[in-house]
Motif scaffolding. Structure first.
Motif, PDB file in Angstrom:
ATOM      1  N   LEU A  95      29.858  51.639  26.761  1.00 32.86           N
ATOM      2  CA  LEU A  95      29.649  50.383  25.189  1.00 32.86           C
ATOM      3  C   LEU A  95      29.583  51.518  24.271  1.00 32.86           C
ATOM      4  CD1 LEU A  95      29.950  47.325  23.946  1.00 32.86           C
ATOM      5  CD2 LEU A  95      27.690  47.635  24.916  1.00 32.86           C
ATOM      6  N   TYR A  96      30.581  51.366  23.228  1.00 31.47           N
ATOM      7  CA  TYR A  96      30.370  51.948  21.904  1.00 31.47           C
ATOM      8  C   TYR A  96      29.695  51.011  20.711  1.00 31.47           C
ATOM      9  CZ  TYR A  96      32.298  55.338  25.290  1.00 31.47           C
ATOM     10  OH  TYR A  96      32.381  56.211  26.386  1.00 31.47           O
ATOM     11  N   THR A  97      29.267  51.015  20.594  1.00 33.29           N
ATOM     12  CA  THR A  97      28.850  49.627  19.115  1.00 33.29           C
ATOM     13  C   THR A  97      29.343  50.279  17.407  1.00 33.29           C
ATOM     14  OG1 THR A  97      27.016  49.983  19.192  1.00 33.29           O
ATOM     15  CG2 THR A  97      27.284  48.284  20.516  1.00 33.29           C
ATOM     16  N   ALA A 138      18.959  45.053  34.990  1.00 33.00           N
ATOM     17  CA  ALA A 138      18.072  45.988  34.945  1.00 33.00           C
ATOM     18  C   ALA A 138      20.363  46.735  36.030  1.00 33.00           C
ATOM     19  CB  ALA A 138      18.080  46.052  36.766  1.00 33.00           C
ATOM     20  N   SER A 139      21.033  45.804  34.114  1.00 33.97           N
ATOM     21  CA  SER A 139      22.147  47.049  33.802  1.00 33.97           C
ATOM     22  C   SER A 139      21.833  48.392  33.577  1.00 33.97           C
ATOM     23  CB  SER A 139      22.996  45.912  33.100  1.00 33.97           C
ATOM     24  OG  SER A 139      22.130  46.163  32.258  1.00 33.97           O
ATOM     25  N   ASP A 140      22.956  48.838  33.678  1.00 37.42           N
ATOM     26  CA  ASP A 140      22.508  50.702  33.668  1.00 37.42           C
ATOM     27  C   ASP A 140      23.907  51.580  33.468  1.00 37.42           C
ATOM     28  OD1 ASP A 140      24.493  50.485  35.609  1.00 37.42           O
ATOM     29  OD2 ASP A 140      23.676  51.680  37.197  1.00 37.42           O
ATOM     30  N   PHE A 141      24.880  50.623  31.773  1.00 39.22           N
ATOM     31  CA  PHE A 141      25.696  51.255  31.722  1.00 39.22           C
ATOM     32  C   PHE A 141      25.214  52.059  30.630  1.00 39.22           C
ATOM     33  CE2 PHE A 141      25.699  46.637  29.999  1.00 39.22           C
ATOM     34  CZ  PHE A 141      25.437  46.923  28.858  1.00 39.22           C
ATOM     35  N   PRO A 142      26.012  53.158  30.159  1.00 41.69           N
ATOM     36  CA  PRO A 142      25.696  53.555  28.972  1.00 41.69           C
ATOM     37  C   PRO A 142      26.325  53.090  27.896  1.00 41.69           C
ATOM     38  CG  PRO A 142      27.032  55.227  30.245  1.00 41.69           C
ATOM     39  CD  PRO A 142      26.885  53.758  30.956  1.00 41.69           C
ATOM     40  N   ILE A 143      24.588  53.556  26.597  1.00 42.51           N
ATOM     41  CA  ILE A 143      25.652  52.393  25.564  1.00 42.51           C
ATOM     42  C   ILE A 143      26.019  54.386  24.160  1.00 42.51           C
ATOM     43  CG2 ILE A 143      24.280  51.159  23.437  1.00 42.51           C
ATOM     44  CD1 ILE A 143      23.875  49.931  25.692  1.00 42.51           C
ATOM     45  N   GLY A 169      20.896  55.043  26.493  1.00 41.97           N
ATOM     46  CA  GLY A 169      21.739  54.873  24.760  1.00 41.97           C
ATOM     47  C   GLY A 169      21.166  55.453  24.335  1.00 41.97           C
ATOM     48  N   HIS A 170      21.914  56.125  22.887  1.00 41.26           N
ATOM     49  CA  HIS A 170      21.242  57.029  21.675  1.00 41.26           C
ATOM     50  C   HIS A 170      22.649  56.611  20.430  1.00 41.26           C
ATOM     51  CE1 HIS A 170      24.792  59.775  23.116  1.00 41.26           C
ATOM     52  NE2 HIS A 170      24.922  59.722  21.659  1.00 41.26           N
TER      53      HIS A 170
END
Length: 205
Positions: A95-97, A138-143, A169-170
């Motif tokens: 995910l890219y926001t 407990a989802s783990d997709f990177p952000i 994420g960061h």
């Protein structure tokens, strides 16, 4: 690509066009749920649109997808990725926001009186419930959350990822001239588009 609050499709169209120039071999799906009355309705619209374009044989979830989300779209994506009785779960790989109010929006605090605008207020019941559901799932997709300085719509506190997302994420902060607000037109920022394209070109973790 998921659009933001009140956007009828301009932001998603521009973002897809810019990404396609760099990654022409990808399939792009645009959805603009920013006129939905609630976040739940917006999340359902995202899942429905994706299932129309990419039907899944996985019960209860869509096919896997990389998501670029603009402003409110970041919250919509996070919600759509959670299990729900009335819809499938959006199976997010990465995910890219772009200037998303992950921890609430300053403008919503001041003028968010109805629907999804009210839900974007800092410490709103919606944000509290989203945190609870994300912790339980407990989802783990990177952000990767892109933020621009002087964002008068979201504000620095709202652009921060909430503590429970820090481990996956960061925030990438980008400078802006002091006389310009960081929010308008962020979806077309060539620095953001270029970095997202670079990351999408790399293998998913």
């Amino acid at each position: 690509v998921i659009g933001g609050y009140g956007d009828p499709g301009l932001a998603t169209t521009v973002t897809v066009a810019k990404l396609r120039r760099r990654l022409p071999d990808r399939t792009y799906i645009k959805v603009s749920p920013g006129l939905s009355s609630t976040m739940d309705n917006a999340a359902a619209a995202v899942v429905e649109r994706f299932e129309q374009e990419r039907p899944s044989n996985r019960p209860g979830e869509t096919a896997e997808v990389d998501v670029v989300a603009i402003s409110m779209g970041g919250l919509v994506a996070r919600l759509a990725a959670m299990p729900a009785d009335e819809r499938s779960r959006l199976n997010i790989r990465r995910l890219y926001t772009i200037c998303s109010p992950h921890s609430g929006a300053l403008l919503a605090d001041r003028a968010g009186f109805f629907g999804s605008g009210r839900e974007m207020r800092s410490n709103s019941p919606f944000l509290q419930e989203l945190t609870r559901v994300e912790l339980a799932a407990a989802s783990d997709f990177p952000i990767v959350a892109y933020a621009r300085e002087n964002d008068s719509a979201i504000g620095d506190p709202g652009l921060q990822l909430p503590p429970h997302l820090h481990d996956r994420g960061h925030v990438v902060w980008l400078p802006m001239p002091f006389w310009r607000s960081g929010h308008p037109g962020a979806y077309g920022d060539k620095r953001i588009i270029g970095d997202i394209a670079r990351r999408l070109s790399e293998p998913a973790p």
